[in-house]
Design a protein around this motif. Structure first.
Motif, PDB file in Angstrom:
ATOM      1  N   GLY A   1      35.245  31.596  47.338  1.00 20.54           N
ATOM      2  CA  GLY A   1      34.479  32.793  47.676  1.00 20.54           C
ATOM      3  C   GLY A   1      34.841  33.239  49.080  1.00 20.54           C
ATOM      4  O   GLY A   1      35.876  32.862  49.619  1.00 20.54           O
ATOM      5  N   ASP A   2      33.968  34.004  49.677  1.00 23.32           N
ATOM      6  CA  ASP A   2      34.244  34.473  51.034  1.00 23.32           C
ATOM      7  C   ASP A   2      33.350  33.756  52.047  1.00 23.32           C
ATOM      8  O   ASP A   2      32.434  33.030  51.685  1.00 23.32           O
TER       9      ASP A   2
ATOM     10  N   ARG B   1      29.459  34.333  51.940  1.00 21.56           N
ATOM     11  CA  ARG B   1      28.752  33.576  50.906  1.00 21.56           C
ATOM     12  C   ARG B   1      28.535  32.132  51.350  1.00 21.56           C
ATOM     13  O   ARG B   1      27.463  31.570  51.185  1.00 21.56           O
TER      14      ARG B   1
ATOM     15  N   ASP C   1      33.854  27.002  49.665  1.00 13.82           N
ATOM     16  CA  ASP C   1      35.009  26.788  48.793  1.00 13.82           C
ATOM     17  C   ASP C   1      35.034  25.398  48.190  1.00 13.82           C
ATOM     18  O   ASP C   1      35.767  25.153  47.236  1.00 13.82           O
TER      19      ASP C   1
END
Length: 66
Positions: free
Chosen positions: A50-51, A54, A45
């Motif tokens: 994102g998650d 990732r 981040d």
């Protein structure tokens, strides 16, 4: 918990509720750290929202290159 999904209201029974309302880029410390080290990599981040998967993949890929 009462939710509305595709126009249909549902009730979900739950003991615990976690609200995740999105994520935002957070690179507040990036500029401070960049000036302290020779190599600096931005992932997760800090680079782009994102998650977790990732961010883990980015960390693995950078780790494999150094």
């Amino acid at each position: 918990i009462r939710i509305r999904k595709e126009g249909v209201e549902e009730f979900l029974e739950a003991d615990t509720v976690i609200i995740a309302t999105g994520n935002v880029k957070d690179d507040a410390l990036t500029h401070q750290w960049k000036s302290l080290v020779q190599e600096f990599f931005i992932i997760g981040d800090c680079r782009e929202p994102g998650d977790a998967l990732r961010a883990i993949r980015e960390g693995f890929e950078i780790g494999a290159t150094i």
